[in-house]
Design a protein around this motif. Sequence first.
Motif, PDB file in Angstrom:
ATOM      1  N   GLN A  63      -2.509   3.986  -1.065  1.00  6.17           N
ATOM      2  CA  GLN A  63      -3.341   3.429  -2.129  1.00  6.17           C
ATOM      3  C   GLN A  63      -4.363   2.464  -1.552  1.00  6.17           C
ATOM      4  N   ASP A  64      -5.536   2.446  -2.161  1.00  2.00           N
ATOM      5  CA  ASP A  64      -6.535   1.475  -1.731  1.00  2.00           C
ATOM      6  C   ASP A  64      -6.285   0.147  -2.448  1.00  2.00           C
ATOM      7  N   ARG A  65      -7.138  -0.822  -2.208  1.00  4.66           N
ATOM      8  CA  ARG A  65      -6.944  -2.166  -2.798  1.00  4.66           C
ATOM      9  C   ARG A  65      -6.938  -2.136  -4.326  1.00  4.66           C
ATOM     10  N   ALA A  66      -7.649  -1.197  -4.906  1.00  2.00           N
ATOM     11  CA  ALA A  66      -7.728  -1.097  -6.370  1.00  2.00           C
ATOM     12  C   ALA A  66      -6.559  -0.328  -6.963  1.00  2.00           C
ATOM     13  N   GLY A  67      -5.675   0.204  -6.104  1.00  4.27           N
ATOM     14  CA  GLY A  67      -4.517   0.937  -6.590  1.00  4.27           C
ATOM     15  C   GLY A  67      -4.760   2.424  -6.762  1.00  4.27           C
ATOM     16  N   ASN A  68      -5.917   2.893  -6.350  1.00  5.13           N
ATOM     17  CA  ASN A  68      -6.230   4.323  -6.436  1.00  5.13           C
ATOM     18  C   ASN A  68      -5.481   5.073  -5.343  1.00  5.13           C
ATOM     19  N   THR A  69      -4.894   6.219  -5.696  1.00  4.60           N
ATOM     20  CA  THR A  69      -4.171   7.025  -4.718  1.00  4.60           C
ATOM     21  C   THR A  69      -5.158   7.817  -3.873  1.00  4.60           C
ATOM     22  N   LEU A  70      -4.945   7.747  -2.563  1.00  2.11           N
ATOM     23  CA  LEU A  70      -5.820   8.429  -1.612  1.00  2.11           C
ATOM     24  C   LEU A  70      -5.158   9.700  -1.112  1.00  2.11           C
ATOM     25  N   GLY A  71      -5.917  10.569  -0.479  1.00  2.00           N
ATOM     26  CA  GLY A  71      -5.383  11.813   0.075  1.00  2.00           C
ATOM     27  C   GLY A  71      -4.644  11.599   1.385  1.00  2.00           C
ATOM     28  N   GLY A  72      -4.837  10.470   2.003  1.00  4.74           N
ATOM     29  CA  GLY A  72      -4.177  10.160   3.272  1.00  4.74           C
ATOM     30  C   GLY A  72      -3.837   8.685   3.352  1.00  4.74           C
ATOM     31  N   LEU A  73      -3.376   8.280   4.501  1.00 10.88           N
ATOM     32  CA  LEU A  73      -2.982   6.898   4.737  1.00 10.88           C
ATOM     33  C   LEU A  73      -4.165   5.960   4.521  1.00 10.88           C
TER      34      LEU A  73
END
Length: 157
Positions: A104-114
């Motif tokens: 997850q990025d700082r905003a809590g969005n799920t990413l495709g990778g680390l």
Amino acid sequence: MKHGAFAFLLSVVPCLTAGVLFAQDAPRLRGPEPFTKEVPAPPMQRQVTDDVRVMRNYPDQPPVIPHSIEGYAVDLNANKCMSCHARKFTEQSQAPMISVTHYQDRAGNTLGGLAPRRYVCVSCHVPQTTATPLVENRFTDMDALTEPERQPERRRR
């Protein structure tokens, strides 16, 4: 003029005295030598490599690394940790999968990778060593305070 100097002394002397008292009570973390003298670093302590997961000392503590990571590459091209701890390798390695929060990025969005901010594992996770603590740890877990008779004896590091 006399009153100004007297007021100055009344405000400064207690602070200086308190500073000396606190400095005497504070543990020396750098050793017996004064901080202005350059001394060789002590040798690194042996890493604990028993692969036994230990209880965390406080909520949200990053898990410690119960194996040696000497020689592990973590750079722009490779992250050796992910060869065991990535979801697709945990079945064969029997290593715990990294937390979903690492995707997850700082905003809590799920990413495709680390997530880039989670890429350098040793920023948070540290290997255990046989080093003696510099300061006594008097932490008591909340569960041990509320239900001491039901708590099993667990290893801490």
